[in-house]
Design an enzyme around this catalytic site. Structure first.
Site, PDB file in Angstrom:
ATOM      1  N   ALA A  26     115.721 124.782  59.655  1.00 18.14           N
ATOM      2  CA  ALA A  26     115.786 125.415  61.058  1.00 18.14           C
ATOM      3  C   ALA A  26     117.148 126.642  60.841  1.00 18.14           C
ATOM      4  CB  ALA A  26     115.870 124.513  62.022  1.00 18.14           C
ATOM      5  N   HIS A 112     128.923 125.199  62.068  1.00 18.70           N
ATOM      6  CA  HIS A 112     129.127 124.402  63.335  1.00 18.70           C
ATOM      7  C   HIS A 112     130.321 123.754  62.318  1.00 18.70           C
ATOM      8  CE1 HIS A 112     128.730 120.484  64.999  1.00 18.70           C
ATOM      9  NE2 HIS A 112     129.011 120.522  64.370  1.00 18.70           N
TER      10      HIS A 112
HETATM   11  P1  NDP Z   1     117.703 121.260  58.618  1.00 18.92           P
HETATM   12  O1  NDP Z   1     117.744 119.825  58.212  1.00 18.92           O
HETATM   13  O2  NDP Z   1     117.222 121.772  59.999  1.00 18.92           O
HETATM   14  O3  NDP Z   1     117.609 122.624  57.136  1.00 18.92           O
HETATM   15  C1  NDP Z   1     118.673 121.932  56.457  1.00 18.92           C
HETATM   16  C2  NDP Z   1     117.680 123.151  54.678  1.00 18.92           C
HETATM   17  O4  NDP Z   1     118.804 121.458  53.851  1.00 18.92           O
HETATM   18  C3  NDP Z   1     116.828 122.141  54.742  1.00 18.92           C
HETATM   19  O5  NDP Z   1     116.169 123.828  54.054  1.00 18.92           O
HETATM   20  C4  NDP Z   1     116.735 121.189  53.661  1.00 18.92           C
HETATM   21  O6  NDP Z   1     115.474 120.966  53.128  1.00 18.92           O
HETATM   22  C5  NDP Z   1     117.899 121.728  52.763  1.00 18.92           C
HETATM   23  N1  NDP Z   1     118.037 120.645  51.909  1.00 18.92           N
HETATM   24  C6  NDP Z   1     118.308 119.661  52.553  1.00 18.92           C
HETATM   25  N2  NDP Z   1     118.602 118.336  51.003  1.00 18.92           N
HETATM   26  C7  NDP Z   1     119.497 119.169  50.813  1.00 18.92           C
HETATM   27  C8  NDP Z   1     120.070 118.999  49.370  1.00 18.92           C
HETATM   28  N3  NDP Z   1     120.909 118.401  48.839  1.00 18.92           N
HETATM   29  N4  NDP Z   1     120.053 120.180  48.645  1.00 18.92           N
HETATM   30  C9  NDP Z   1     119.410 121.329  48.565  1.00 18.92           C
HETATM   31  N5  NDP Z   1     118.671 121.602  49.950  1.00 18.92           N
HETATM   32  C10 NDP Z   1     118.687 120.629  50.726  1.00 18.92           C
HETATM   33  O7  NDP Z   1     119.564 121.479  59.074  1.00 18.92           O
HETATM   34  P2  NDP Z   1     119.557 122.520  60.199  1.00 18.92           P
HETATM   35  O8  NDP Z   1     119.131 124.167  59.805  1.00 18.92           O
HETATM   36  O9  NDP Z   1     119.375 121.619  61.427  1.00 18.92           O
HETATM   37  O10 NDP Z   1     121.293 122.958  60.172  1.00 18.92           O
HETATM   38  C11 NDP Z   1     122.119 122.987  59.287  1.00 18.92           C
HETATM   39  C12 NDP Z   1     123.473 124.001  59.649  1.00 18.92           C
HETATM   40  O11 NDP Z   1     123.057 124.321  61.160  1.00 18.92           O
HETATM   41  C13 NDP Z   1     124.448 122.954  60.318  1.00 18.92           C
HETATM   42  O12 NDP Z   1     125.793 122.648  59.867  1.00 18.92           O
HETATM   43  C14 NDP Z   1     123.956 122.432  62.018  1.00 18.92           C
HETATM   44  O13 NDP Z   1     125.113 121.225  62.223  1.00 18.92           O
HETATM   45  C15 NDP Z   1     124.115 123.017  62.311  1.00 18.92           C
HETATM   46  N6  NDP Z   1     123.049 124.022  63.182  1.00 18.92           N
HETATM   47  C16 NDP Z   1     121.837 123.747  63.977  1.00 18.92           C
HETATM   48  C17 NDP Z   1     121.218 124.217  65.155  1.00 18.92           C
HETATM   49  C18 NDP Z   1     119.849 123.840  65.192  1.00 18.92           C
HETATM   50  O14 NDP Z   1     119.129 123.753  66.168  1.00 18.92           O
HETATM   51  N7  NDP Z   1     119.091 122.242  64.183  1.00 18.92           N
HETATM   52  C19 NDP Z   1     122.155 124.754  66.218  1.00 18.92           C
HETATM   53  C20 NDP Z   1     123.182 125.021  65.936  1.00 18.92           C
HETATM   54  C21 NDP Z   1     123.779 124.621  64.581  1.00 18.92           C
HETATM   55  P3  NDP Z   1     114.221 120.619  53.343  1.00 18.92           P
HETATM   56  O15 NDP Z   1     113.768 120.541  54.464  1.00 18.92           O
HETATM   57  O16 NDP Z   1     113.182 120.275  51.892  1.00 18.92           O
HETATM   58  O17 NDP Z   1     114.865 119.075  53.584  1.00 18.92           O
END
Ligand code: NDP
Ligand code: MG
Length: 332
Positions: A26, A112
């Site tokens: 996201a 975060h």
């Molecule tokens: P998401 O879950 O949307 O995305 C995380 C990404 O990491 C995906 O591309 C996922 O791939 C990948 N991923 C997951 N596990 C692994 C792994 N073991 N190795 C490599 N890549 C991996 O996370 P968010 O974007 O929601 O959150 C990211 C950060 O942003 C966090 O710190 C969150 O607190 C912060 N945040 C989020 C907000 C939001 O609106 N979502 C708002 C403000 C801050 P795949 O999808 O293929 O699993």
């Protein structure tokens, strides 16, 4: 508190620097695209094969035209390593693939404060540690950017050996156009505690329980579930939009006098002092680390409670009726 805008920030510090966005979910997707469209050099760090299967995030980043590298190679390339993996995944990935590349002169960035605040990631003293946190979901961020505006955000600095950490963080937010809306400066602790408190007590936890309980009371009393859905869920957005536009005053002007009287005469009996006391308890559990410990243990067990909760709400009448009603609307 001072709110910073475009004119307060110089983003020339980003010139010639590479931002390695780790994770293309996201936030990774939205932030990487906004940075790139503003001329910042971005590479994506992802995992090609995750859980034995092709990782859709890797493929999506490639399709979007980014240079996509394994996490450790991206971390090596990045002057700013911006960790946008799920919070519960970050420490293991950091330890195995990022840590060795965090050399003097580099910056480690988050959206975060969770892992820094609760000391689950301990970066070396010689790197800058910054946070750029949007106060919006990723989809909203990208839409706002494409419309020529931006979402509001927070900036924090934990370590500043370069002396430029604050300028770097602010420059990132300017490139993503968040300074068009406005930036507040805070600490990692303030952002983390407020964010967790807000999502538990008001935004997600509080909101869902309020809507669900309201729906259940009406349905259990024999009212049609479709009407209960409209009353307790659908209309929520319309009311919240009014508050968002012009505060409680604006909402009170638009609703009927009957609704306004009911709001002041009855609302505090529902969300009364005992709820406020429980909110204080939730804040204390966030501040003393108890909640974080519990969530980390749950994620290490493979999120059984989260999975069971998702299954349970999927079977709840409020979700089933809502899905049906939204389909009917979409057909018109
Ligand atoms: P998401 O879950 O949307 O995305 C995380 C990404 O990491 C995906 O591309 C996922 O791939 C990948 N991923 C997951 N596990 C692994 C792994 N073991 N190795 C490599 N890549 C991996 O996370 P968010 O974007 O929601 O959150 C990211 C950060 O942003 C966090 O710190 C969150 O607190 C912060 N945040 C989020 C907000 C939001 O609106 N979502 C708002 C403000 C801050 P795949 O999808 O293929 O699993
Ligand atoms: Mg939040």
């Amino acid at each position: 508190m001072e709110i910073l805008h475009d004119k307060d920030v110089d983003d020339s510090i980003l010139k010639g620097k590479t931002v390695a966005v780790i994770g293309y979910g996201a936030q990774g997707d939205a932030q990487a695209n906004c940075l790139r469209d503003s001329g910042v050099n971005v590479v994506i760090g992802e995992t090609e094969i995750l859980g034995g299967r092709n990782n859709p995030s890797w493929d999506k980043a490639k399709k979007d035209g980014f240079v996509v590298l394994p996490v450790d190679e991206a971390a090596e390339k990045g002057d700013i390593v911006h960790v946008l993996l799920p919070d519960e995944v970050q420490p293991a990935v950091y330890e195995q693939q990022i840590q060795q590349h965090m050399k003097a002169g580099k910056a480690l960035c988050f959206s975060h404060g969770f892992n820094i605040c609760y000391k689950r990631i301990m970066p070396p003293k010689e790197v800058d540690v910054i946070m750029v946190a949007p106060k919006a979901p990723g989809t909203e961020e990208r839409v706002a950017y494409l419309e020529g505006f931006g979402v509001p955000g927070l900036v924090a600095v934990k370590q500043n050996p370069s002396g430029n950490a604050r300028e770097l963080a602010l420059a990132m937010t300017k490139a993503m156009h968040w300074t068009k809306a406005g930036i507040l400066e805070c600490t990692f602790e303030q952002e983390t505690y407020e964010d967790l408190f807000g999502e538990q007590c008001v935004l997600c936890g509080g909101l869902v329980e309020l809507m669900k309980n309201g729906f259940e009371v009406l349905v259990e009393a024999g009212y049609p579930p479709e009407m209960a859905y409209f009353e307790c869920v659908h209309e929520m957005k319309l009311i919240v939009d009014l508050v968002w536009q012009g505060g409680i005053k604006r909402m009170a002007e638009v609703i009927s006098n009957t609704a306004e009287y009911g709001m002041w005469a009855e609302g505090h009996k529902i969300i009364g002092p005992e709820v406020k006391e429980r909110m204080k308890e939730a804040l204390a559990r966030v501040e003393n680390g108890e909640f974080a410990e519990e969530w980390v243990a749950e994620s290490k067990r493979g999120i059984p409670f989260l999975k069971a909760s998702r299954e349970e709400i999927g079977k709840h009448q409020v979700e089933i009726v809502g899905e049906e009603i939204r389909k009917l609307f979409a057909q018109k």
